[in-house]
Design a protein around this motif. Sequence first.
Motif, PDB file in Angstrom:
ATOM      1  N   ILE A  64       0.868  -1.173   0.000  1.00  0.00           N
ATOM      2  CA  ILE A  64       0.000   0.000   0.000  1.00  0.00           C
ATOM      3  C   ILE A  64       0.907   1.226   0.000  1.00  0.00           C
ATOM      4  O   ILE A  64       1.879   1.279   0.758  1.00  0.00           O
ATOM      5  N   PHE A  65       0.595   2.173  -0.845  1.00  0.00           N
ATOM      6  CA  PHE A  65       1.350   3.424  -0.907  1.00  0.00           C
ATOM      7  C   PHE A  65       0.555   4.502  -0.182  1.00  0.00           C
ATOM      8  O   PHE A  65      -0.564   4.815  -0.581  1.00  0.00           O
ATOM      9  N   THR A  66       1.143   5.062   0.881  1.00  0.00           N
ATOM     10  CA  THR A  66       0.507   6.166   1.595  1.00  0.00           C
ATOM     11  C   THR A  66       0.797   7.469   0.856  1.00  0.00           C
ATOM     12  O   THR A  66       1.648   7.511  -0.047  1.00  0.00           O
ATOM     13  N   GLU A  67       0.112   8.529   1.253  1.00  0.00           N
ATOM     14  CA  GLU A  67       0.380   9.842   0.655  1.00  0.00           C
ATOM     15  C   GLU A  67       1.840  10.241   0.868  1.00  0.00           C
ATOM     16  O   GLU A  67       2.473  10.796  -0.036  1.00  0.00           O
ATOM     17  N   LYS A  68       2.376   9.954   2.064  1.00  0.00           N
ATOM     18  CA  LYS A  68       3.783  10.267   2.343  1.00  0.00           C
ATOM     19  C   LYS A  68       4.709   9.478   1.432  1.00  0.00           C
ATOM     20  O   LYS A  68       5.716  10.003   0.960  1.00  0.00           O
ATOM     21  N   VAL A  98      -2.160   1.095  -4.766  1.00  0.00           N
ATOM     22  CA  VAL A  98      -1.252  -0.032  -4.943  1.00  0.00           C
ATOM     23  C   VAL A  98      -0.654   0.027  -6.351  1.00  0.00           C
ATOM     24  O   VAL A  98      -1.112   0.791  -7.199  1.00  0.00           O
ATOM     25  N   LEU A  99       0.345  -0.786  -6.589  1.00  0.00           N
ATOM     26  CA  LEU A  99       0.958  -0.842  -7.913  1.00  0.00           C
ATOM     27  C   LEU A  99      -0.041  -1.349  -8.953  1.00  0.00           C
ATOM     28  O   LEU A  99      -0.875  -2.201  -8.657  1.00  0.00           O
ATOM     29  N   LYS A 100       0.097  -0.853 -10.159  1.00  0.00           N
ATOM     30  CA  LYS A 100      -0.755  -1.309 -11.264  1.00  0.00           C
ATOM     31  C   LYS A 100      -0.429  -2.738 -11.664  1.00  0.00           C
ATOM     32  O   LYS A 100      -1.284  -3.442 -12.200  1.00  0.00           O
ATOM     33  N   LYS A 121       6.390   2.561   3.248  1.00  0.00           N
ATOM     34  CA  LYS A 121       6.385   2.134   4.647  1.00  0.00           C
ATOM     35  C   LYS A 121       5.989   0.665   4.761  1.00  0.00           C
ATOM     36  O   LYS A 121       6.573  -0.093   5.541  1.00  0.00           O
ATOM     37  N   ALA A 122       5.007   0.245   3.971  1.00  0.00           N
ATOM     38  CA  ALA A 122       4.555  -1.151   4.013  1.00  0.00           C
ATOM     39  C   ALA A 122       5.691  -2.118   3.664  1.00  0.00           C
ATOM     40  O   ALA A 122       5.768  -3.215   4.216  1.00  0.00           O
ATOM     41  N   CYS A 123       6.574  -1.715   2.767  1.00  0.00           N
ATOM     42  CA  CYS A 123       7.717  -2.554   2.401  1.00  0.00           C
ATOM     43  C   CYS A 123       8.726  -2.617   3.547  1.00  0.00           C
ATOM     44  O   CYS A 123       9.256  -3.688   3.845  1.00  0.00           O
ATOM     45  N   SER A 124       8.993  -1.473   4.161  1.00  0.00           N
ATOM     46  CA  SER A 124       9.988  -1.464   5.235  1.00  0.00           C
ATOM     47  C   SER A 124       9.502  -2.231   6.458  1.00  0.00           C
ATOM     48  O   SER A 124      10.308  -2.742   7.230  1.00  0.00           O
ATOM     49  N   GLU A 125       8.197  -2.339   6.643  1.00  0.00           N
ATOM     50  CA  GLU A 125       7.644  -3.063   7.787  1.00  0.00           C
ATOM     51  C   GLU A 125       7.361  -4.538   7.493  1.00  0.00           C
ATOM     52  O   GLU A 125       7.103  -5.305   8.415  1.00  0.00           O
TER      53      GLU A 125
END
Length: 164
Positions: A64-68, A98-100, A121-125
Amino acid sequence: MDKIIEELPAKAKEKWVENKKYFTKLKRKQRKRLDYMMNEIHEEEFEHTDCLDCANCCKTTSPIFTEKDISRISKYLKMKEGQFVNQYLQRDEDDFMVLKSVPCTFLDKDNSCVIYDIRPKACSEYPHTNRKKFIQLTDLTLKNTEICPAVFNMVETLKSKLPL
């Protein structure tokens, strides 16, 4: 590693009912030391697991991509946020960005991430097994047993260290 990844969905499916029941019981017991124990299991697993050998999460799912995240990554790529969103992202059925497409656009041939230092952030966590309040993430963990061999191993280790 390819064979492990290939067999993982079937192994996870085979253990799904057992793991679901385990997490349901675990939620009822509210283990006080669970976060500490999961953090320990997480650290032990990643002492001998190298994500660069696998990268199945990057090959099969999207964070998931946040605004940040969007702001930081588009700035790094010297793109306008709207251009970044239009080129790489879409809204999913839960209204998350999310990615296309998968595999991840930013996954390099050697399984490294070309935006690693500024990744979402989702990747780092990921895989979220060492986060506080782990008990709230058991559904996600169950899902991740199908994707990440390390998560599958951690759940099996948890069940052996903390039988219910």
